[in-house]
Structure formats: structure tokens, C-alpha cells
Write a protein that holds these residues in place. Structure first.
Motif, PDB file in Angstrom:
ATOM      1  N   ASP B  32       0.848  -1.190   0.000  1.00 35.54           N
ATOM      2  CA  ASP B  32       0.000   0.000   0.000  1.00 35.54           C
ATOM      3  C   ASP B  32       0.886   1.243   0.000  1.00 35.54           C
ATOM      4  OD1 ASP B  32      -2.118  -1.719   0.233  1.00 35.54           O
ATOM      5  OD2 ASP B  32      -2.040  -1.683   2.426  1.00 35.54           O
ATOM      6  N   GLY B  33       0.415   2.232  -0.703  1.00 31.28           N
ATOM      7  CA  GLY B  33       1.141   3.495  -0.705  1.00 31.28           C
ATOM      8  C   GLY B  33       2.435   3.455  -1.476  1.00 31.28           C
ATOM      9  N   VAL B  34       2.502   2.568  -2.434  1.00 29.38           N
ATOM     10  CA  VAL B  34       3.670   2.541  -3.310  1.00 29.38           C
ATOM     11  C   VAL B  34       3.145   2.615  -4.739  1.00 29.38           C
ATOM     12  CG1 VAL B  34       5.679   1.245  -4.071  1.00 29.38           C
ATOM     13  CG2 VAL B  34       4.944   1.113  -1.690  1.00 29.38           C
ATOM     14  N   ARG B  35       3.789   3.436  -5.558  1.00 29.07           N
ATOM     15  CA  ARG B  35       3.316   3.580  -6.935  1.00 29.07           C
ATOM     16  C   ARG B  35       3.390   2.244  -7.672  1.00 29.07           C
ATOM     17  NH1 ARG B  35       6.969   7.691  -9.627  1.00 29.07           N
ATOM     18  NH2 ARG B  35       8.345   6.715  -8.114  1.00 29.07           N
ATOM     19  N   ASP B  36       2.451   2.027  -8.537  1.00 26.71           N
ATOM     20  CA  ASP B  36       2.362   0.757  -9.252  1.00 26.71           C
ATOM     21  C   ASP B  36       3.653   0.412  -9.983  1.00 26.71           C
ATOM     22  OD1 ASP B  36      -0.105   0.887  -8.281  1.00 26.71           O
ATOM     23  OD2 ASP B  36      -1.158   0.972 -10.204  1.00 26.71           O
ATOM     24  N   ILE B  37       4.268   1.443 -10.516  1.00 22.97           N
ATOM     25  CA  ILE B  37       5.500   1.204 -11.273  1.00 22.97           C
ATOM     26  C   ILE B  37       6.551   0.551 -10.377  1.00 22.97           C
ATOM     27  CG2 ILE B  37       7.238   2.246 -12.773  1.00 22.97           C
ATOM     28  CD1 ILE B  37       4.295   4.336 -11.574  1.00 22.97           C
ATOM     29  N   LEU B  38       6.681   1.108  -9.189  1.00 24.86           N
ATOM     30  CA  LEU B  38       7.677   0.570  -8.270  1.00 24.86           C
ATOM     31  C   LEU B  38       7.291  -0.812  -7.778  1.00 24.86           C
ATOM     32  CD1 LEU B  38       8.976   3.550  -6.147  1.00 24.86           C
ATOM     33  CD2 LEU B  38       9.810   2.559  -8.269  1.00 24.86           C
ATOM     34  N   VAL B  39       6.013  -0.968  -7.467  1.00 23.47           N
ATOM     35  CA  VAL B  39       5.535  -2.273  -7.008  1.00 23.47           C
ATOM     36  C   VAL B  39       5.971  -3.324  -8.020  1.00 23.47           C
ATOM     37  CG1 VAL B  39       3.510  -3.703  -6.583  1.00 23.47           C
ATOM     38  CG2 VAL B  39       3.559  -1.339  -5.779  1.00 23.47           C
ATOM     39  N   GLU B  40       5.706  -3.009  -9.255  1.00 27.49           N
ATOM     40  CA  GLU B  40       6.058  -3.902 -10.352  1.00 27.49           C
ATOM     41  C   GLU B  40       7.551  -4.238 -10.334  1.00 27.49           C
ATOM     42  OE1 GLU B  40       4.933  -6.394 -13.025  1.00 27.49           O
ATOM     43  OE2 GLU B  40       3.648  -5.050 -11.837  1.00 27.49           O
ATOM     44  N   ARG B  41       8.343  -3.188 -10.271  1.00 28.73           N
ATOM     45  CA  ARG B  41       9.800  -3.373 -10.300  1.00 28.73           C
ATOM     46  C   ARG B  41      10.267  -4.258  -9.152  1.00 28.73           C
ATOM     47  NH1 ARG B  41      11.704   2.114 -11.595  1.00 28.73           N
ATOM     48  NH2 ARG B  41      13.001   2.184  -9.731  1.00 28.73           N
ATOM     49  N   VAL B  42       9.711  -3.979  -7.986  1.00 26.47           N
ATOM     50  CA  VAL B  42      10.119  -4.743  -6.804  1.00 26.47           C
ATOM     51  C   VAL B  42       9.712  -6.212  -6.953  1.00 26.47           C
ATOM     52  CG1 VAL B  42       9.735  -5.074  -4.334  1.00 26.47           C
ATOM     53  CG2 VAL B  42      10.081  -2.769  -5.253  1.00 26.47           C
ATOM     54  N   ARG B  43       8.479  -6.413  -7.374  1.00 26.23           N
ATOM     55  CA  ARG B  43       7.998  -7.785  -7.546  1.00 26.23           C
ATOM     56  C   ARG B  43       8.923  -8.567  -8.453  1.00 26.23           C
ATOM     57  NH1 ARG B  43       2.240  -6.794  -6.794  1.00 26.23           N
ATOM     58  NH2 ARG B  43       2.129  -6.842  -4.508  1.00 26.23           N
ATOM     59  N   LYS B  44       9.319  -7.901  -9.518  1.00 26.08           N
ATOM     60  CA  LYS B  44      10.200  -8.544 -10.489  1.00 26.08           C
ATOM     61  C   LYS B  44      11.519  -8.937  -9.827  1.00 26.08           C
ATOM     62  CE  LYS B  44      11.919  -7.657 -15.194  1.00 26.08           C
ATOM     63  NZ  LYS B  44      13.169  -6.874 -14.933  1.00 26.08           N
ATOM     64  N   ALA B  45      12.082  -7.998  -9.102  1.00 18.29           N
ATOM     65  CA  ALA B  45      13.351  -8.261  -8.432  1.00 18.29           C
ATOM     66  C   ALA B  45      13.214  -9.425  -7.455  1.00 18.29           C
ATOM     67  CB  ALA B  45      13.824  -7.007  -7.705  1.00 18.29           C
ATOM     68  N   VAL B  46      12.099  -9.420  -6.735  1.00 23.25           N
ATOM     69  CA  VAL B  46      11.858 -10.505  -5.776  1.00 23.25           C
ATOM     70  C   VAL B  46      11.863 -11.848  -6.487  1.00 23.25           C
ATOM     71  CG1 VAL B  46      10.092 -11.564  -4.317  1.00 23.25           C
ATOM     72  CG2 VAL B  46      10.615  -9.125  -4.090  1.00 23.25           C
ATOM     73  N   ASP B  47      11.141 -11.908  -7.580  1.00 23.58           N
ATOM     74  CA  ASP B  47      11.063 -13.160  -8.325  1.00 23.58           C
ATOM     75  C   ASP B  47      12.424 -13.595  -8.829  1.00 23.58           C
ATOM     76  OD1 ASP B  47       8.430 -13.289  -7.862  1.00 23.58           O
ATOM     77  OD2 ASP B  47       7.792 -12.705  -9.874  1.00 23.58           O
ATOM     78  N   GLU B  48      13.102 -12.662  -9.441  1.00 22.02           N
ATOM     79  CA  GLU B  48      14.393 -12.996 -10.039  1.00 22.02           C
ATOM     80  C   GLU B  48      15.385 -13.508  -9.009  1.00 22.02           C
ATOM     81  OE1 GLU B  48      14.167  -9.738 -13.677  1.00 22.02           O
ATOM     82  OE2 GLU B  48      15.421  -9.366 -11.917  1.00 22.02           O
ATOM     83  N   LEU B  49      15.347 -12.893  -7.849  1.00 18.65           N
ATOM     84  CA  LEU B  49      16.299 -13.280  -6.814  1.00 18.65           C
ATOM     85  C   LEU B  49      15.785 -14.457  -5.978  1.00 18.65           C
ATOM     86  CD1 LEU B  49      17.911 -11.029  -7.720  1.00 18.65           C
ATOM     87  CD2 LEU B  49      17.754  -9.924  -5.494  1.00 18.65           C
ATOM     88  N   GLY B  50      14.517 -14.745  -6.130  1.00 20.32           N
ATOM     89  CA  GLY B  50      13.946 -15.805  -5.299  1.00 20.32           C
ATOM     90  C   GLY B  50      13.946 -15.405  -3.837  1.00 20.32           C
ATOM     91  N   TYR B  51      13.641 -14.155  -3.619  1.00 21.45           N
ATOM     92  CA  TYR B  51      13.689 -13.640  -2.251  1.00 21.45           C
ATOM     93  C   TYR B  51      12.573 -14.202  -1.375  1.00 21.45           C
ATOM     94  CZ  TYR B  51      13.019 -10.435   1.621  1.00 21.45           C
ATOM     95  OH  TYR B  51      12.831  -9.905   2.857  1.00 21.45           O
ATOM     96  N   VAL B  52      12.927 -14.642  -0.196  1.00 24.17           N
ATOM     97  CA  VAL B  52      11.959 -15.059   0.808  1.00 24.17           C
ATOM     98  C   VAL B  52      12.323 -14.344   2.102  1.00 24.17           C
ATOM     99  CG1 VAL B  52      10.923 -16.994   2.030  1.00 24.17           C
ATOM    100  CG2 VAL B  52      11.884 -17.330  -0.236  1.00 24.17           C
ATOM    101  N   PRO B  53      11.375 -13.642   2.692  1.00 21.62           N
ATOM    102  CA  PRO B  53      11.694 -12.872   3.906  1.00 21.62           C
ATOM    103  C   PRO B  53      12.229 -13.778   5.010  1.00 21.62           C
ATOM    104  CG  PRO B  53       9.419 -12.486   3.198  1.00 21.62           C
ATOM    105  CD  PRO B  53       9.970 -13.554   2.321  1.00 21.62           C
ATOM    106  N   ASN B  54      13.129 -13.281   5.767  1.00 24.62           N
ATOM    107  CA  ASN B  54      13.664 -13.996   6.915  1.00 24.62           C
ATOM    108  C   ASN B  54      12.731 -13.798   8.098  1.00 24.62           C
ATOM    109  OD1 ASN B  54      14.989 -14.436   9.386  1.00 24.62           O
ATOM    110  ND2 ASN B  54      16.948 -14.455   8.300  1.00 24.62           N
ATOM    111  N   GLN B  55      12.078 -14.890   8.424  1.00 20.36           N
ATOM    112  CA  GLN B  55      11.050 -14.826   9.455  1.00 20.36           C
ATOM    113  C   GLN B  55      11.623 -14.423  10.816  1.00 20.36           C
ATOM    114  OE1 GLN B  55       7.781 -15.060   8.914  1.00 20.36           O
ATOM    115  NE2 GLN B  55       7.517 -14.519  11.061  1.00 20.36           N
TER     116      GLN B  55
END
Lengths: 345, 345
Positions: B32-55
Motif C-alpha cells: 500500500d502506498g507505493v506507486r504501481d510502477i515501483l511495485v512492479e519493479r520490486v515484484r520482479k526483483a523478488v522473483d528474479e532473486l527468489g527472495y523469501v523474507p527472513n522470518q
DNA sequence: ACGGCACGCGAGAGCGCTCTCACCAGGCCG
DNA sequence: CGGCCTGGTGAGAGCGCTCTCGCGTGCCGT
């Protein structure tokens, strides 16, 4: 439903004991290299404050969780319906508890959950996994293996596992089946039938193999395929009676099916064990002891299987026997079975 | 048994997406509160890196774990022996999974474990607990309550709970028992016996109460105390036949005991249901459907109980319906039972 | 008697994340 | 047209712990 009180931190304990955080940490983690006087002081402070280490903070730096996931695939199937599951879990729990590890239970329902489980395991929330998956074509084992989490399987997985070593714990299904059939043969029976379990499960396949080991060129009509359920056992028994009215013994791949077979035999007017001897598999007490007559069956030590799985996994995680070359890469274990004689054979 | 690869961090994702850590965090947590463009970019980066948050890192700051403990006390007892446990667990698991919570299973064996469990819960490793404890005198519920962890009990705990509210989920044992006995009475039976469960368990006590509700001034000799086991059921049935040979119906507090009673009745030459009608409780399918005749019994929806427990707990944790005053402090729920008619009554 | 060497301890730097807060645009009002 | 809000973003301060260092102390050797 109360709120958690603010918990004391290492810092607080340190202050109270008049030492540094580092020293408290050392004491909490074994207390080597700290003078007894200080150890004492710290222990006292810990008690007074009721200090409990914050696992999250600890994991953050150690990258260890002291937690193991237990994955049970598709609990609709038989595992879940009988005490099997509970007993294995109990064995696992005992072993994990003894080594201060937590048990995180992941039950999956259908394929959608596979991804969820894989993600969780890959997420590094746990140090290892114990996986129960029954079906030959289950993609879960491979997914998990790929997630790179140390894993021990419960029961021989159908999947062969590339070249990576797959570690599993299983009962000697084949040997147990052989014992059962040999026992029937020893009773002088010659027309020994077999009611199989669901053959997409390795346990069922292995028991069938054991049957064939002894009945080398058995009449194929003596083999009826079923599914581990009582109803399946009944159906199979009816088929057998029709195909081979002269059948004088039945080895069912589990007790549930044996109980179904027993019912059908009684209906058909056959006496057990006089006319037809029956042997089951599992030694599910509530079933085996309550049938009429009580069921002779092949016992497997379910709880021990669970315990062993946990032990192998922990060993692989270097929780015990750190190096020594002893248990570097644990290998699979197949537990022996024993024939339990009751009334039916 | 492979090692875990080094996992990408928030920082890495931020760098790749060309934003700050904070933004990545926002996206990961709902975006929430993030421009769609950035959301998109971040999502992509997450996927590419296979990022999983450290619980662990997350819990450290949020003080939430998205994990719930399930405590099963003394699994030697009946819970563990029958599919009950598995079904409850399945219900719990489904509900927890649906809300992205993990299930940490704690099995206790004997009193020594109580302290361990209490410590674990007090340690704030989990957000709440679901507790199964059967025995009236079990100290565990109180210990847990004192640990200050939000808790929902499975089955009415024997312990009254100071003035703090105790939340539990239970079947309508008393009502179900009443239905069973009324059904027998409706069949014209007058000498209706009851085989009780272990009376140190609330379920057994409640079923006995239900029986008494209908049989207001029953002949006390018609009540035989047993322990929920088939053997206990047999013993009780024998007693009953001896004391009251004219008994024409039996309500057993569970199916296992009913199956034992059935056997004894058959031995004694009584026909069921003609001479003696029998009703059980639980509707344990593998037992109830396999007896001869199939057992009429009182069904409880075990899985639903589990689901409900989890739901109540999560609601109490503000995981859903945050305020609204709606589910602020959830209260106990008693689920209805239904009579399942089969052959025995 | 002095230099060295244990050993015991404390200071401090992170682990990977969340969350507050300050900052910077625009767009709006006066 | 300037001040002011508002919504989007980044900087930075921790959360509670572990672990590496480096600094003292006391003890040995010579």
C-alpha cells in the motif's frame, strides 16, 4: 486470552548480575570460560527475572532454528485414518524434544499445497524436514529435495532421487510379507491368496513382492488388488472366493483389509482359521485384537520408525556426533518386522 | 541432505529494483502506498532473486510469529489412539494455513514435560496455543493460562479457571447423550443401561449427565463405569448382564466400548438390536461401520472442532476482524451432535 | 625481577527486518 | 503566486541476540 508481559532481555539480566551481555550469553549457552562466581550470579539473575532467550533474535544470528518440519502429504489417505500417523508423530516428537528441537507440522491437501510447503521449507524456517509421502507419483519429495533442505523420508519414496542420496526409514515390508506367507505355508496351506494394498504406494508394492518371493509361481488369480480399506478388503475377498473357492489362506497387506476379508469369509460360511487362515499387516491393535478371531499379523514398530527418522535427521544436521566421520551422511534404515500370532492363522 | 544456499536479503532486492529497503518491505507486506510502477519493479526483483523474507528478523521486530502451538497432553490416552486426534489436527491445520500461520506441535508425556511446555509457551515463540487436555486434574491448563499465552482449549477443561475467561470448543456431549437415550426410549426400551467413559474426563462426565437427564431415576445398577477402551466396554457389559439380565438397551460413551459390549452381548446369546439395542458415541467410522451389526452412534464433527478452535484463537489474536467490537474476546463454543442410525438401535 | 601467556571478560559490530520520521514533490487553497 | 497539505519515498534507528576482538589481570618461566 491475556497479553504477554514485557519480557526481560539479556541486557536486563546483565545489569542485574553486574556483568556484560556477552557473559550472560555465555552462561546461558553453557557457561564455558566463565568463573563459577559469575555463573552463579548470572543464573540467579536469570531466575529472578524469569529470563527466556528470544529465539527470533538468536536465530537471526545463528541461522539455526532448532526446529524441524514434519510434512504429511495428502492426509485424506490412509496414514491419517489410522493410528499410524499419531504413533510416528509421537516417536518423532520424543526424539526431537530430547534434542530441544521443535516440531512444525505441515499437512498438505492436494497439489496446491505443494508449492506452499516447498516455499516454506526453502524459506529456511526450519533446519530440516521429515517427509511422509505415500504415492509413487507424488511430486512433493522431489520439490523438497530441490529446496535444499536436509530431509529424511518416512517410507521408501517411490522417487529414485537423481543421484543425490535419498535417506529414508522404512519397515521391512518385503521381509515381513515373506514371513507371513511362509507362516501360512508352514501351516500346510497351499492355496495362499494375497490382497494387495494400493499399488501406487511402495509399501503395498513391497509386500506384494514379498508374497511373490515365497509363492514363486503362484496362480495369478490368487492375487487381488485392493486399496488398504476394509471395504476394499471385502471386495477383494469376494473376488478371491469366486475365482478360487479352494483358497485356504489369505495374506492381506494390512489389518483393515484383513478385517474386511474376515467378515466376508464368515458370511460365506468359512471358518477361520480352520478353513481359511488369515494374516494381516501392521498390527493395528484396535483392529487386530478386536476381530473375530483376533488377527495374526505382521507388526512394525511405528513409533520407533518415527524416532529413527528424527534421529537420522538430527545426526545429519550435526546436532549430535559432530564429526568423527561416524554419521557424516546418514543412510537409510529398514526396520525389521515381527509376526504376531493370534487366532486367525 | 544439502546445504542451504545464501539467501538474498531485502537489501539485495532493493538494490536490484533501484529502491530503498523500506519500499521493498512495503511491497512485500501488501504494497500500500507505493506507486504501481515501483511495485512492479520490486515484484520482479523478488522473483528474479527468489527472495523469501527472513522470518526470524521479522519476528524480532514485530513480535509476531504467525505460529500457533498445539499442545496435546498425555497422548498415551485415548486421543492418540484413535483418529480423533488426526482429524482435529487436520481441521486446525486447514484453518491455520488459510491464515498463513504455522502449527507447532507439542506432545507431552507425563508431568515432567509440563514445565517444558510451559517454558516454551512463556518463551513467546508462538502467538497462541490450542490445548488438548483430557483429565480433570491435569495441571497443564492452569500452567498455560498462567504463562499468559492466548489459549483455546479443545474440550471443556475440568479446571474452572479462576475468574479469567477460559475459551474452549467442545461437542454437546450432554445433549448428544440425551438424544441417544431418548432414541432408545423411543424404541420402547425401558431398561436402558449406560457404560461410562473414564469419569475423570469431562466428556465422560457430561455424557453420563446427559444419560441421567433422561433416565431421571434410573436404577443405579444400570450404570457401569468403564474407561473408553473396548476391553473396558466388555467388562462393563458383563457386569451389566449379571446385575440386570433384563437390560434391553445400552448407551456406551464411545464406539470402542460399544464394540466391546456388542461382542459380549453376542457371546451371551443376545441378539442386537432385537433383544438389546446399542448406541455408541463418536461415530468413529472404522469401528462403527465394521461392527456386527453396524453401530448406531452419536456423531460429532471432529474436524470442525479443530477448525473452530483455530478460528477462535486467531480471532482473539486480532488476525481477523481487528476491532469492530465484534470478536474482541471470543467465547466458548459447543458444537451440536447428530444421531447416526445404523443397525444396532 | 620482568616479559610473556594464558584466561576471563567487555565493547561493539552486525544478523535482516520494520517502522517512524523527515524529506521532497506536486496540487490545492487563499 | 506563496504557503500548506498530502502522498510517496528514503534514511536510520533499533529489535535481542551472538561472536569476534582486544584489553586487562594473574601466573609462569628465566
Amino acid at each position: 486470552m491475556t497479553d504477554t508481559a514485557p519480557r526481560p532481555t539479556l541486557e536486563a539480566v546483565a545489569a542485574r548480575a553486574g556483568v556484560s551481555r556477552a557473559t550472560v550469553s555465555r552462561v546461558v549457552n553453557g557457561g564455558d570460560g566463565v568463573r563459577d562466581i559469575l555463573v552463579e550470579r548470572v543464573r540467579k539473575a536469570v531466575d529472578e527475572l524469569g529470563y527466556v532467550p528470544n529465539q527470533a533474535a538468536r536465530s537471526l544470528v545463528t541461522r539455526r532454528h532448532d526446529a524441524v518440519a514434519v510434512v504429511v502429504a495428502e492426509p485424506e489417505t490412509r496414514v491419517f485414518a489410522d493410528p499410524f500417523f499419531a504413533l510416528q508423530l509421537r516417536g518423532i516428537s520424543k526424539e526431537l524434544t530430547a534434542h530441544d528441537n521443535q516440531l512444525v507440522l505441515l499437512l498438505t491437501e492436494g497439489r496446491d499445497d505443494h508449492a506452499r510447503v516447498a516455499r516454506y521449507l526453502a524459506g529456511g524456517h526450519v533446519d530440516g524436514a521429515l517427509v511422509f509421502s505415500l504415492h509413487l507419483d507424488d511430486p512433493l519429495p522431489e520439490l523438497i529435495q530441490r529446496a535444499g533442505v536436509p530431509t529424511v523420508f518416512g517410507g521408501r519414496p517411490g522417487w529414485s532421487g537423481d543421484r543425490r542420496e535419498v535417506v529414508y526409514v522404512d519397515s521391512d515390508n518385503r521381509g515381513g510379507a515373506r514371513d507371513a506367507v511362509r507362516h501360512l505355508a508352514g501351516l500346510g496351506r497351499t492355496r495362499i491368496a494375497h490382497i494387495t494394498g494400493a499399488l501406487d504406494q511402495t509399501s503395498a508394492a513391497d509386500r506384494l513382492d514379498g508374497y511373490r518371493d515365497v509363492m514363486v509361481d503362484a496362480d495369478p488369480r490368487l492375487i487381488a488388488e485392493a486399496d488398504f480399506t476394509p471395504a476394499g478388503g471385502e471386495r477383494a475377498m469376494r473376488e478371491l472366493l469366486e475365482r478360487c473357492p479352494d483358497v485356504d489362506a489369505v495374506f492381506a497387506a494390512n489389518d483393515l483389509m484383513a478385517s474386511g476379508a474376515l467378515r466376508v469369509l464368515r458370511e460365506s460360511g468359512r471358518r477361520v482359521p480352520d478353513d481359511v487362515a488369515v494374516i494381516g499387516f501392521d498390527d493395528m491393535r484396535p483392529v487386530a485384537e478386536q476381530t473375530d478371531p483376533p488377527l495374526t499379523t505382521v507388526r512394525q514398530d511405528i513409533e520407533e520408525m518415527g524416532r529413527l527418522m528424527a534421529r537420522l535427521l538430527l545426526r545429519g544436521l550435526d546436532r549430535e556426533a559432530p564429526r568423527e566421520g561416524v554419521g557424516a551422511t546418514p543412510s537409510s534404515v529398514v526396520l525389521p518386522t515381527t509376526l504376531v500370532r493370534r487366532g486367525s492363522a
